[in-house]
Design an enzyme around this catalytic site. Structure first.
Site, PDB file in Angstrom:
ATOM      1  N   HIS A   9      -7.765   1.700  -0.925  1.00  0.00           N
ATOM      2  CA  HIS A   9      -7.191   2.493   0.160  1.00  0.00           C
ATOM      3  C   HIS A   9      -7.151   3.959  -0.263  1.00  0.00           C
ATOM      4  O   HIS A   9      -6.150   4.436  -0.800  1.00  0.00           O
ATOM      5  CB  HIS A   9      -5.779   1.977   0.478  1.00  0.00           C
ATOM      6  CG  HIS A   9      -5.169   2.553   1.717  1.00  0.00           C
ATOM      7  ND1 HIS A   9      -4.897   1.804   2.847  1.00  0.00           N
ATOM      8  CD2 HIS A   9      -4.772   3.808   2.025  1.00  0.00           C
ATOM      9  CE1 HIS A   9      -4.353   2.578   3.774  1.00  0.00           C
ATOM     10  NE2 HIS A   9      -4.250   3.804   3.292  1.00  0.00           N
ATOM     11  N   HIS A  11      -8.455   7.768   1.302  1.00  0.00           N
ATOM     12  CA  HIS A  11      -9.096   8.609   2.307  1.00  0.00           C
ATOM     13  C   HIS A  11      -9.880   9.705   1.591  1.00  0.00           C
ATOM     14  O   HIS A  11      -9.308  10.452   0.790  1.00  0.00           O
ATOM     15  CB  HIS A  11      -8.043   9.230   3.222  1.00  0.00           C
ATOM     16  CG  HIS A  11      -7.265   8.225   4.015  1.00  0.00           C
ATOM     17  ND1 HIS A  11      -7.629   7.819   5.278  1.00  0.00           N
ATOM     18  CD2 HIS A  11      -6.138   7.531   3.713  1.00  0.00           C
ATOM     19  CE1 HIS A  11      -6.763   6.929   5.721  1.00  0.00           C
ATOM     20  NE2 HIS A  11      -5.844   6.733   4.793  1.00  0.00           N
ATOM     21  N   HIS A 188      -4.390   0.326   9.253  1.00  0.00           N
ATOM     22  CA  HIS A 188      -3.048   0.746   8.860  1.00  0.00           C
ATOM     23  C   HIS A 188      -2.028   0.096   9.799  1.00  0.00           C
ATOM     24  O   HIS A 188      -2.185   0.141  11.021  1.00  0.00           O
ATOM     25  CB  HIS A 188      -2.907   2.259   8.981  1.00  0.00           C
ATOM     26  CG  HIS A 188      -3.683   3.044   7.967  1.00  0.00           C
ATOM     27  ND1 HIS A 188      -5.009   2.842   7.729  1.00  0.00           N
ATOM     28  CD2 HIS A 188      -3.300   4.056   7.137  1.00  0.00           C
ATOM     29  CE1 HIS A 188      -5.426   3.690   6.798  1.00  0.00           C
ATOM     30  NE2 HIS A 188      -4.397   4.433   6.413  1.00  0.00           N
ATOM     31  N   GLU A 191       3.680   0.721   8.270  1.00  0.00           N
ATOM     32  CA  GLU A 191       4.105   1.870   7.485  1.00  0.00           C
ATOM     33  C   GLU A 191       5.184   2.606   8.273  1.00  0.00           C
ATOM     34  O   GLU A 191       6.336   2.681   7.867  1.00  0.00           O
ATOM     35  CB  GLU A 191       2.917   2.786   7.184  1.00  0.00           C
ATOM     36  CG  GLU A 191       3.273   4.011   6.359  1.00  0.00           C
ATOM     37  CD  GLU A 191       2.112   5.000   6.231  1.00  0.00           C
ATOM     38  OE1 GLU A 191       2.194   5.862   5.341  1.00  0.00           O
ATOM     39  OE2 GLU A 191       1.147   4.914   7.025  1.00  0.00           O
ATOM     40  N   ASP A 269      -3.960   6.343  -1.530  1.00  0.00           N
ATOM     41  CA  ASP A 269      -3.928   6.867  -0.167  1.00  0.00           C
ATOM     42  C   ASP A 269      -4.548   8.265  -0.080  1.00  0.00           C
ATOM     43  O   ASP A 269      -5.715   8.416   0.255  1.00  0.00           O
ATOM     44  CB  ASP A 269      -2.494   6.861   0.356  1.00  0.00           C
ATOM     45  CG  ASP A 269      -2.383   6.878   1.865  1.00  0.00           C
ATOM     46  OD1 ASP A 269      -3.425   6.791   2.540  1.00  0.00           O
ATOM     47  OD2 ASP A 269      -1.260   6.968   2.377  1.00  0.00           O
ATOM     48  N   ASP A 270      -3.763   9.293  -0.364  1.00  0.00           N
ATOM     49  CA  ASP A 270      -4.214  10.695  -0.338  1.00  0.00           C
ATOM     50  C   ASP A 270      -3.629  11.386  -1.575  1.00  0.00           C
ATOM     51  O   ASP A 270      -2.646  12.140  -1.472  1.00  0.00           O
ATOM     52  CB  ASP A 270      -3.724  11.399   0.930  1.00  0.00           C
ATOM     53  CG  ASP A 270      -4.116  10.642   2.199  1.00  0.00           C
ATOM     54  OD1 ASP A 270      -5.286  10.719   2.601  1.00  0.00           O
ATOM     55  OD2 ASP A 270      -3.237   9.957   2.766  1.00  0.00           O
TER      56      ASP A 270
END
Length: 326
Positions: A9, A11, A188, A191, A269-270
């Site tokens: 996961h 991005h 997603h 969350e 994630d980021d």
């Protein structure tokens, strides 16, 4: 000794180091200085503002060559954390504005940039994503691009963006298109919305994995269902904590989900947005929950089993997870 890691996961644009984006914007005379704080980090104080900063940063990425440079920068960071295999989210909306020809050019550039890293010990595969808050019509356009480029490198289709926009069923057509093309599916959910969002996503989009999914812990019947189904959660603890979903590592539900039999994995994630790396995620989890090397290796193996790559690639990556390769 650094343990080998599997990340599911990530991005691609969200993994861009701030210095990389600042330099690219400067080259193109694009003024996005307002998205950085005084220390040069990305600046945001809510999830909605995070999305705006994310899209502003992405505005500096305007050509396939920009994405090639980004891919190299991201893989260098991932390799430094011991990542052996990574699946990255890339969107036709950001890579060519939904135009198939342009999307193919972007994909080619990303693949070419990633190829030299494979012999060095880190393999990259792509998951095309639609952006939820761009709406169902744009999602279908993204799915069409994904269908036309599905194969050994583009292995999945997913959905990111603002979970509070619409309902999963609104995007079912796009996911059906991707499924018919042989792509594996993730989305997603769970969350910013609660357990029902996870249920709805599994039912309406028939996904193989759930991005985040951590709020399933609020409904133990759902937790039992996830465990029974073998649904894999792409957990990103550092992201959840940075965005205020949980107040600290010991309060994050990943350990409890794992204890109750849910197949959990760990991703960033980021990462530069949330001041994290895969190595840091592992360190924090070990500190918070006394996870030892055996537990962390098991998490990595779960992630590899859940990866969307072909069997030959999986077998090759498995060798990198063996203790002698750590």
């Amino acid at each position: 000794m650094m343990l080998p890691k599997i990340e599911l996961h990530l991005h691609l644009e969200g993994a861009a180091p701030p210095a990389f984006i600042r330099g690219l914007a400067r080259e193109k005379s694009i003024d996005i200085n307002g998205i950085f704080d005084e220390r040069g980090r990305y600046r945001f104080d809510s999830f909605r503002q995070f999305l705006k900063v994310y899209e502003a940063a992405t505005s500096a990425l305007t050509t396939p060559d920009d994405y090639a440079r980004l891919t190299r920068a991201v893989l260098e960071e991932s390799a430094a954390s011991g990542v052996a295999y990574c699946e990255t989210f890339i969107s036709p909306d950001f890579c060519g504005g939904g135009d198939l020809g342009a999307w193919q050019d972007y994909l080619h550039a990303i693949r070419e940039a990633a190829a030299p890293f494979d012999p060095q010990g880190i393999t990259l595969r792509g998951i095309a994503t639609c952006i939820r808050h761009f709406g169902p019509d744009r999602a279908r356009q993204a799915a069409r691009c994904a269908m036309e480029t599905a194969g050994d490198w583009l292995v999945g289709f997913g959905m990111g963006g603002d979970e509070n926009t619409g309902q999963p069923k609104d995007y079912a057509y796009a996911f059906d298109m991707a499924r018919e093309a042989g792509l594996r599916l993730t989305a997603h959910a769970g969350e910013w919305r609660g357990p029902d969002a996870v249920r709805d996503t599994i039912r309406d989009l028939r996904v193989d994995r759930i991005g985040h999914g951590v709020r399933a812990i609020e409904d133990l019947a759902l937790v039992d269902e996830l465990a029974e189904r073998g649904t894999v959660l792409e957990c990103c603890p550092g992201s959840n904590i940075a965005l205020g979903l949980y107040p600290g590592w010991r309060r994050h539900p990943i350990n409890e989900l794992d204890r109750r039999g849910v197949r959990v994995t760990v991703s960033t994630d980021d990462p530069p947005f949330f001041d994290t790396t895969m190595a840091r995620e592992y360190d924090r989890l070990a500190e918070a929950f006394d996870w030892d090397d055996g537990q962390l290796r098991r998490i990595a193996r779960t992630a590899l089993d859940a990866a969307f790559c072909d069997g030959e690639t999986r077998a090759r990556i498995l060798k990198r997870l063996e203790p002698g390769h750590a």
